[in-house]
Design a protein around this motif. Structure first.
Motif, PDB file in Angstrom:
ATOM      1  N   GLY A 357      40.920  24.867  43.651  1.00  0.00           N
ATOM      2  CA  GLY A 357      41.121  26.014  44.640  1.00  0.00           C
ATOM      3  C   GLY A 357      42.353  26.986  44.211  1.00  0.00           C
ATOM      4  O   GLY A 357      42.776  27.243  43.785  1.00  0.00           O
ATOM      5  N   LEU A 358      43.463  25.417  43.504  1.00  0.00           N
ATOM      6  CA  LEU A 358      45.294  26.147  43.218  1.00  0.00           C
ATOM      7  C   LEU A 358      44.586  26.928  41.719  1.00  0.00           C
ATOM      8  O   LEU A 358      45.217  27.654  41.527  1.00  0.00           O
ATOM      9  N   GLU A 359      43.997  26.439  41.123  1.00  0.00           N
ATOM     10  CA  GLU A 359      43.855  26.336  39.941  1.00  0.00           C
ATOM     11  C   GLU A 359      42.887  27.777  39.936  1.00  0.00           C
ATOM     12  O   GLU A 359      43.506  28.306  38.967  1.00  0.00           O
ATOM     13  N   LEU A 360      42.051  27.568  40.730  1.00  0.00           N
ATOM     14  CA  LEU A 360      41.332  29.496  40.624  1.00  0.00           C
ATOM     15  C   LEU A 360      42.092  30.253  40.873  1.00  0.00           C
ATOM     16  O   LEU A 360      42.480  31.263  40.298  1.00  0.00           O
ATOM     17  N   GLY A 361      43.191  30.407  41.929  1.00  0.00           N
ATOM     18  CA  GLY A 361      43.816  31.051  41.948  1.00  0.00           C
ATOM     19  C   GLY A 361      43.629  32.128  43.491  1.00  0.00           C
ATOM     20  O   GLY A 361      41.744  32.375  43.738  1.00  0.00           O
ATOM     21  N   VAL A 362      44.495  32.463  45.093  1.00  0.00           N
ATOM     22  CA  VAL A 362      44.085  33.295  45.390  1.00  0.00           C
ATOM     23  C   VAL A 362      43.767  34.415  45.752  1.00  0.00           C
ATOM     24  O   VAL A 362      42.347  34.717  45.977  1.00  0.00           O
ATOM     25  N   GLN A 363      44.136  35.557  44.490  1.00  0.00           N
ATOM     26  CA  GLN A 363      42.712  36.640  43.821  1.00  0.00           C
ATOM     27  C   GLN A 363      41.934  36.402  44.008  1.00  0.00           C
ATOM     28  O   GLN A 363      40.830  37.177  44.766  1.00  0.00           O
TER      29      GLN A 363
END
Lengths: 648, 96
Positions: A357-363
């Motif tokens: 998730g952190l690698e994917l990013g919030v946006q």
């Protein structure tokens, strides 16, 4: 003589004249009166006459019925007699009170109080049953009258109670679909004029606008009452067994998006809705916003695959089951080391998905969630359909993103989950859920591709591993077919943080390769066990098995046990634990990997599993043609190391 | 002249008789109309009663074939949902 004759003639003429004048006067008077009545008073008198001969009549149309997809009646209206009195016309008060009290079972004091009111119309009891109405008619009490009203009946009693809702005593929909479709279902009013005879009987001498269609229109649902019953029963059994507060379940047909069953527990009987608490009337599948937990992980994985952040084989460090992120600890139920992405989902590692998730990013994650339907209404015609709780991307910090990756800190409804999984089952194309066949929805959401077929296939493959291999959802296996699924065990937020209450859930799709049915189940606060794979999974399995049997698609049982679970106890909730337990008793004591080439697949897998490794199989055959590590190499020290067997 | 008077008298008599007949027919039709209205009222009441009874029987039928009751009956007579190995298929019997 002649003189007398002359006088007599004169007298006769006078008499004749007198009579003529008299007649003339009478006729004049009559004509005058007639002219007075006709010309002067005519309009008023005509109005009075009409009032005497004509009567206004009000007719109410019957409320429309609700049917399931097979035409089985779920709600209907029938005639019922209602009792009212006109106190002024009651001749014997005490006699009337005594008789009514005996027939209706109402206390004499209450009836006397009603009769003492100075009103011209008082309801005594509405919607009587036929037997009581007959007794009242037979008693023939002056001042006591029966009138016909429609009573709403639900022949299947509590079946789909929260979905259907109910209508009040005046035939107005108050809850559920009865409320949502009140405009369509409600019968209309027709007011018209009829002639009446001297004794007041109505005579329909002409149409006078009476032929208009005032009956309410029917509603046809996509629900199948048999599957609804199966789902409700399975859910009730689980709620009872695990002392849960409530549960909800949704069954969806993938090809059409039709909701075949929508169950809520505890149930209530809409025929006698007043006897149950308003809390039980809630259609929790649409109204209750919950943190879903791990059933959210496949969406995170799908988003990560879509954006190329991961491949199924990409290794993720799961930090041995405990990871500090900005001062907050994220934990796994087991101490996993490095896991490939597909095993992160299979073993439901929170740390693994948090890192993805952190690698994917919030946006990216936020957009994916909103695209797939979270944070907006499902579009189903259900009162109180909620949008859920997905905060704007700008408000998410790293902890929120990590928690959101494993389904905490986001709020969704069961129907939103079903709709989102429909997109995965439909190979990346989002389409609307359907609950009503008739009337047809005017604003049908157009199917929209959210991610590629390849991504959907990969996510489905990982979800099959959850059930068919040594994942957390092994209890849903159905011999002879494959099932894809995902467990969810979400901690429930309480005042001041997360407590020790859980929301157990399971999403299942069958068949696992090209899903035809989706079953989603949520159970709130089960005890003592709270795992989705233990509490919700059996419900999903029961519903799936009976759905397949109902449609004649239940496959024959295969004699061999599922390949990858050769030595696992079928009921093991936590497979890694089971693997370790078995490895303690292993008879494979050699320090090196044996040669399994040429062996049958079953024997080779048994050897690997007994040593504590679950091999990855490649190919379709029944015997092993190649192995990694090669025969003679040392067993890997890392228990999560990959062992691959190629099949002929 | 005498023949003219006769013709007038005959015409007058015909008109009067016709008027009388028409009057009688009108009265007879009105009586019939009211009579039929009573019949209609009675039949309509009976139809409503039959329709109400039909609705009630329909409810009863649906109650008798409700999944809950069928499940109870099946249990009583030792039936249950088909499990694996109990389904026999002919060609084309798959339900859509």
């Amino acid at each position: 003589m002649a003189k007398r004759k002359k006088e007599s003639l004169k007298s006769s003429r006078n008499k004749l004249l007198f009579v003529m004048v008299l007649f003339a006067l009478v006729w004049t008077a009559l004509l005058g009166r007639a002219a007075w009545l006709q010309l002067y008073k005519g309009a008023d008198l005509s109005r009075l006459a009409l009032r005497q001969h004509l009567a206004a009549e009000l007719e109410r149309g019957e409320r429309g019925n609700i049917f399931d997809r097979n035409g089985n009646m779920l709600a209907t209206s029938v005639d019922a007699s209602s009792l009212y009195i006109r106190p002024v016309k009651v001749t014997d008060v005490s006699g009337t009170v005594a008789k009514l009290s005996k027939i209706l079972g109402i206390s004499k004091a209450k009836l006397r109080k009603k009769l003492s009111r100075k009103s011209n119309f008082i309801w005594i009891k509405r919607q009587l049953d036929d037997r009581t109405a007959r007794k009242i008619k037979k008693a023939d009490l002056p001042g006591v009258y029966l009138t016909t009203e429609f009573v709403r009946l639900y022949p299947n009693n509590h079946l789909a109670g929260q979905l259907l809702g109910f209508a009040g005593i005046d035939g107005k929909g108050l809850e559920g679909l009865e409320k949502e479709f009140n405009g369509r279902l409600a019968g209309r009013k027709a007011q018209f004029v009829v002639q009446r005879d001297a004794s007041g009987r109505r005579l329909y001498l002409d149409e006078l606008g009476r032929e208009m269609d005032i009956r309410g229109k029917d509603v046809h649902l996509t629900i199948d009452s048999h599957l609804q019953s199966v789902t409700e029963n399975a859910l009730v059994d689980s709620i009872k067994k695990y002392n849960a507060k409530w549960g909800t379940a949704v069954v969806v047909e993938v090809a059409t998006g039709d909701i075949l069953a929508l169950a809520n527990c505890p149930r209530f009987n809409p025929n006698i809705f007043r006897t149950s608490s308003p809390k039980t009337w809630r259609n929790r599948a649409a109204i209750d916003v919950v943190e879903p937990g791990s059933t959210m992980k496949p969406f995170l994985i799908a988003a990560a695959l879509k954006h190329g952040v991961i491949t199924p084989e990409k290794l993720i460090d799961c930090e041995g089951g405990r990871w500090n992120l900005n001062g907050k600890y994220i934990k796994d139920t087991h101490k996993y080391g490095w896991l490939p992405a597909h095993k992160v989902l299979r073993y439901s590692s929170n740390i693994g998905v948090a890192k993805i998730g952190l690698e994917l990013g919030v946006q990216n994650y936020h957009k994916f969630l909103t695209d797939i339907g979270f944070g907006s209404k499902t579009g189903l015609p259900l009162p109180g359909d909620r949008v859920g709780s997905i905060r704007p991307a700008a408000q998410w910090n790293e902890i929120d993103l990590a928690a959101g990756a494993f389904g905490q800190g986001v709020g969704v409804t069961a129907l939103q989950m079903a709709k989102a999984y429909l997109c995965i089952a439909n190979k990346g194309v989002a389409k609307p859920l359907r609950l009503v066949q008739l009337p047809r929805s005017e604003e049908d959401e157009a199917p929209k591709r959210i991610f590629s077929t390849e991504v959907a296939e990969k996510v489905l493959s990982m979800m099959r591993e959850v059930v068919q291999e040594d994942g957390t959802g092994t209890r849903v296996r159905i011999s002879g077919t494959t099932v894809a699924g995902k467990t969810g065990t979400a901690q429930k937020a309480e005042k001041g943080g997360y407590g020790n209450q859980y929301m157990a859930s399971f999403i299942g799709m069958v068949p696992g390769y090209n899903p035809e049915y989706i079953v989603f189940v949520m159970v709130d606060s089960p005890q003592p066990n709270h795992y989705g794979g233990v509490v919700a999974a059996p419900v999903v399995k029961t519903v799936m098995t009976e759905t397949l049997a109902y449609y004649g698609k239940l496959p024959e049982k295969q004699n061999s046990a599922p390949v990858m679970s050769a030595s696992l106890t079928p009921s093991s909730e936590m497979p890694k634990k089971a693997v370790r337990a078995n490895s303690a008793q292993t008879s494979v004591s050699s320090e090196t990997v044996p040669n399994v080439k040429g062996m049958p697949i079953r024997r080779a897998v048994e050897i690997m599993v007994k040593r504590g490794f679950v091999p990855k199989l490649k190919g379709q055959g029944m015997t092993i043609i190649k192995q990694v590590p090669e025969a003679g190499e040392k067993w890997p020290e890392d228990e999560n190391a990959e062992i691959v067997l190629w099949l002929s | 002249m005498k023949e003219d008077s006769k013709g007038i008298a005959l015409a007058l008599a015909t008109i009067m008789i016709s008027a009388l007949l028409l009057g009688l027919i009108s009265v007879w039709l009105n009586i019939e109309r009211v009579d039929k209205a009573y019949d209609l009222r009675r039949m309509e009441k009976k139809l409503n009663e039959q329709e109400a009874l039909e609705s009630k029987l329909e409810v009863e039928k649906n109650n008798l074939i409700s999944p809950i009751r069928l499940r109870e009956l099946a249990k009583k007579y030792g039936f249950g949902p088909a499990s694996q190995g109990q389904i026999r298929r002919d060609r084309g019997d798959l339900k859509k």
